[in-house]
Enzyme design. Structure first.
Site, PDB file in Angstrom:
ATOM      1  N   HIS A 128      35.841   5.599 -25.076  1.00  0.00           N
ATOM      2  CA  HIS A 128      37.194   5.078 -24.864  1.00  0.00           C
ATOM      3  C   HIS A 128      38.134   6.264 -25.042  1.00  0.00           C
ATOM      4  O   HIS A 128      38.631   6.522 -26.140  1.00  0.00           O
ATOM      5  CB  HIS A 128      37.521   3.978 -25.879  1.00  0.00           C
ATOM      6  CG  HIS A 128      36.573   2.816 -25.829  1.00  0.00           C
ATOM      7  ND1 HIS A 128      36.703   1.801 -24.897  1.00  0.00           N
ATOM      8  CD2 HIS A 128      35.485   2.520 -26.556  1.00  0.00           C
ATOM      9  CE1 HIS A 128      35.726   0.923 -25.083  1.00  0.00           C
ATOM     10  NE2 HIS A 128      34.970   1.338 -26.067  1.00  0.00           N
ATOM     11  N   HIS A 141      25.870  -1.981 -27.515  1.00  0.00           N
ATOM     12  CA  HIS A 141      25.707  -2.311 -28.942  1.00  0.00           C
ATOM     13  C   HIS A 141      24.331  -2.954 -29.210  1.00  0.00           C
ATOM     14  O   HIS A 141      23.503  -2.357 -29.848  1.00  0.00           O
ATOM     15  CB  HIS A 141      26.836  -3.208 -29.481  1.00  0.00           C
ATOM     16  CG  HIS A 141      28.197  -2.733 -29.116  1.00  0.00           C
ATOM     17  ND1 HIS A 141      28.704  -1.547 -29.571  1.00  0.00           N
ATOM     18  CD2 HIS A 141      29.166  -3.269 -28.306  1.00  0.00           C
ATOM     19  CE1 HIS A 141      29.929  -1.366 -29.072  1.00  0.00           C
ATOM     20  NE2 HIS A 141      30.233  -2.398 -28.297  1.00  0.00           N
ATOM     21  N   LYS A 146      33.265  -4.011 -17.096  1.00  0.00           N
ATOM     22  CA  LYS A 146      32.865  -4.219 -18.494  1.00  0.00           C
ATOM     23  C   LYS A 146      33.238  -5.645 -18.882  1.00  0.00           C
ATOM     24  O   LYS A 146      34.373  -6.074 -18.671  1.00  0.00           O
ATOM     25  CB  LYS A 146      33.613  -3.222 -19.385  1.00  0.00           C
ATOM     26  CG  LYS A 146      33.548  -3.517 -20.890  1.00  0.00           C
ATOM     27  CD  LYS A 146      32.415  -2.777 -21.576  1.00  0.00           C
ATOM     28  CE  LYS A 146      32.374  -3.026 -23.083  1.00  0.00           C
ATOM     29  NZ  LYS A 146      33.421  -2.336 -23.816  1.00  0.00           N
ATOM     30  N   ASP A 192      30.509   4.860 -28.244  1.00  0.00           N
ATOM     31  CA  ASP A 192      31.782   4.219 -28.589  1.00  0.00           C
ATOM     32  C   ASP A 192      32.790   5.245 -29.122  1.00  0.00           C
ATOM     33  O   ASP A 192      33.586   4.955 -30.025  1.00  0.00           O
ATOM     34  CB  ASP A 192      31.601   3.069 -29.592  1.00  0.00           C
ATOM     35  CG  ASP A 192      32.473   1.851 -29.243  1.00  0.00           C
ATOM     36  OD1 ASP A 192      33.325   1.972 -28.341  1.00  0.00           O
ATOM     37  OD2 ASP A 192      32.303   0.795 -29.875  1.00  0.00           O
TER      38      ASP A 192
HETATM   39 ZN    ZN Z   1      33.475   0.197 -26.941  1.00  0.00          ZN
END
Ligand code: ZN
Length: 455
Positions: A105, A292, A231, A364
């Site tokens: 991100h 994840h 996403k 992440d």
């Molecule tokens: Zn993320």
């Protein structure tokens, strides 16, 4: 919307005028077309080459780079380097493909965890952050990212700006805002009803969707604005307010709609999914990667294997969330959720690796500081991967997941000259990738602590 549309139309007219005027201007100065200048050739000497087409190293190799691409990879003995040629001397070093992080991100910062920031920063702050973070990421040896979740359409503009050469950064595969249910991981929960979702204030319907038809619209709207990947939020999250990581959010029918719409246009779907049932429904719906994957069970692992779904597990950032992030104002609710999933995520990652689930590297970044991406390699090896396997997760496998295998991920003739060097063997000590000494992207040197490119 009327006013922006009028501006947009008039700018189209202006472009039309320009397009009409241009051929006339060219005709006036018509001259023999200049001979095209050949692309500059660089000879890269690689002492130890990990090209990511296998798990092994080859010693004393030379890569010939013409313009932005590799045209030849061969043993040094088979390559004649002409006198006066441009040479990059990495003959004492370990050379690998540029790394790819499939879950970043780049607009995010890891020093703002108090939820009040959600209603303080304008989208411009994300843009400024992105300029700085893109460079940090590239300097860390990551020549490619898949950026999965930002304001509309930060990642698309970032991709464009970097490709235009405005500032240095990795190649970007861009998503739009992550598609979430109302009250879900992508919504802004816990504020008074009058507070708008600032993440999507301009066009709220790019992100939140309830019901398959709403999802269809959001996917199409995002594609209209240039995203490369979709996403979706399959389950709750750790760093959001008022939802549970284990709980399913988008339904199977909603995710199936997202997958059908995305795949029809040749785009892939990444599903944020911590919870056991949400993972399975996302896999069954046909998503291309589970992000994840924290609470996956054996059935979910078996399903991912059967479907060929990639697991992108961010197994480093637990250290940061339970450390620095608390100092930066992370609420207790989020600390408790991380404590609940962090350890399980690492253990379940090990089970997935052992079972042979396809793994792509994703961290992440933004949850922890950009540029520290390679710290995750340590955990990938600790929890069951070989060093070569972990590197391939961040090179050849990552390129496969993000649909860039024709251009990125391995060092072979025809691919972009995206390569990095380190001063010790990453196959013996994976942590050496936390200290990348040399970075080339598209034949251009962006970092050279070794003096390798000196004339
Ligand atoms: Zn993320």
């Amino acid at each position: 919307m009327n006013r922006p549309s009028a501006v947009f139309l008039s700018s189209l007219v202006a472009q039309g005028v320009l397009a009409l005027a241009l051929p006339a201007a060219l005709a006036q100065t018509a001259a023999p077309a200049p001979a095209t200048t050949p692309a500059p050739i660089i000879y890269v000497k690689a002492g130890h080459l990990f090209d990511a087409t296998s798990d092994t190293l080859r010693d004393n190799m030379v890569l010939v780079v013409e313009g932005e691409r590799i045209t030849k990879v061969a043993p040094a003995a088979q390559v004649t380097i002409p006198a006066g040629a441009t040479v990059v001397d990495l003959s004492q070093d370990w050379v690998l493909p540029g790394l790819i992080d499939c879950h970043t991100h780049l607009e995010g910062r890891a020093d703002k965890y108090d939820p009040i920031n959600d209603v303080k920063d304008t989208p411009f702050m994300g843009g400024f952050n992105g300029v700085v973070n893109a460079n940090k990421t590239l300097q860390a040896g990551f020549t490619g990212v898949r950026d999965v979740g930002s304001q509309p359409f930060f990642a698309v503009d970032l991709r464009r700006a970097i490709d235009e050469g405005l500032f240095p950064g990795p190649r970007v595969v861009a998503s739009g805002p992550a598609i979430s249910i109302t009250g879900g991981h992508g919504d802004m929960n816990g504020f008074a009803p009058g507070v708008e979702n600032m993440m999507y204030s301009a066009e709220r319907d790019y992100a939140l969707a309830d019901g398959p038809e709403a999802v269809r619209h959001v996917v199409r709207a995002q594609i209209k604005f240039g995203v490369d990947v979709i996403k979706v939020m399959a389950t709750g999250g750790v760093l959001s307010q008022g939802d549970k990581p284990g709980a399913e959010q988008l339904t199977y029918e909603e995710m199936k709609m997202a997958v059908d719409e995305a795949h029809r246009t040749g785009r892939k779907v990444a599903a944020h999914a911590h919870g056991t049932q949400g993972i399975k429904d996302a896999v069954r719906a046909g998503v291309d990667s589970i992000e994840h994957g924290s609470l996956i069970d054996q059935e979910g692992i078996d399903m991912m294997k059967a479907h060929g779904t990639y697991l992108v597990a961010d197994i480093y950032n637990d250290d940061y969330i339970l450390g620095k992030a608390i100092e930066f104002g992370l609420p207790k609710e989020n600390v408790d959720k991380e404590k609940m999933v962090g350890r399980l995520q690492r253990e379940n990652f090990a089970k997935a690796v052992a079972a042979g689930v396809k793994i792509a590297f994703g961290t992440d970044a933004g949850v922890y500081p950009h540029g520290d991406n390679a710290k995750q390699f340590h955990y990938m090896v600790k929890f069951g991967m070989t060093p070569a396997g972990a590197i391939r997760a961040a090179t050849s496998s990552a390129a496969d997941l993000i649909d860039r295998a024709a251009d990125e991920g391995t060092l072979e003739a025809g691919k972009f000259a995206d390569l990095i060097a380190v001063t010790a063997s990453p196959l013996e000590k994976i942590e050496v990738l936390e200290h990348v000494s040399f970075v080339m992207k598209g034949g251009k040197v962006y970092k050279d602590e070794l003096g390798a490119a000196k004339p």
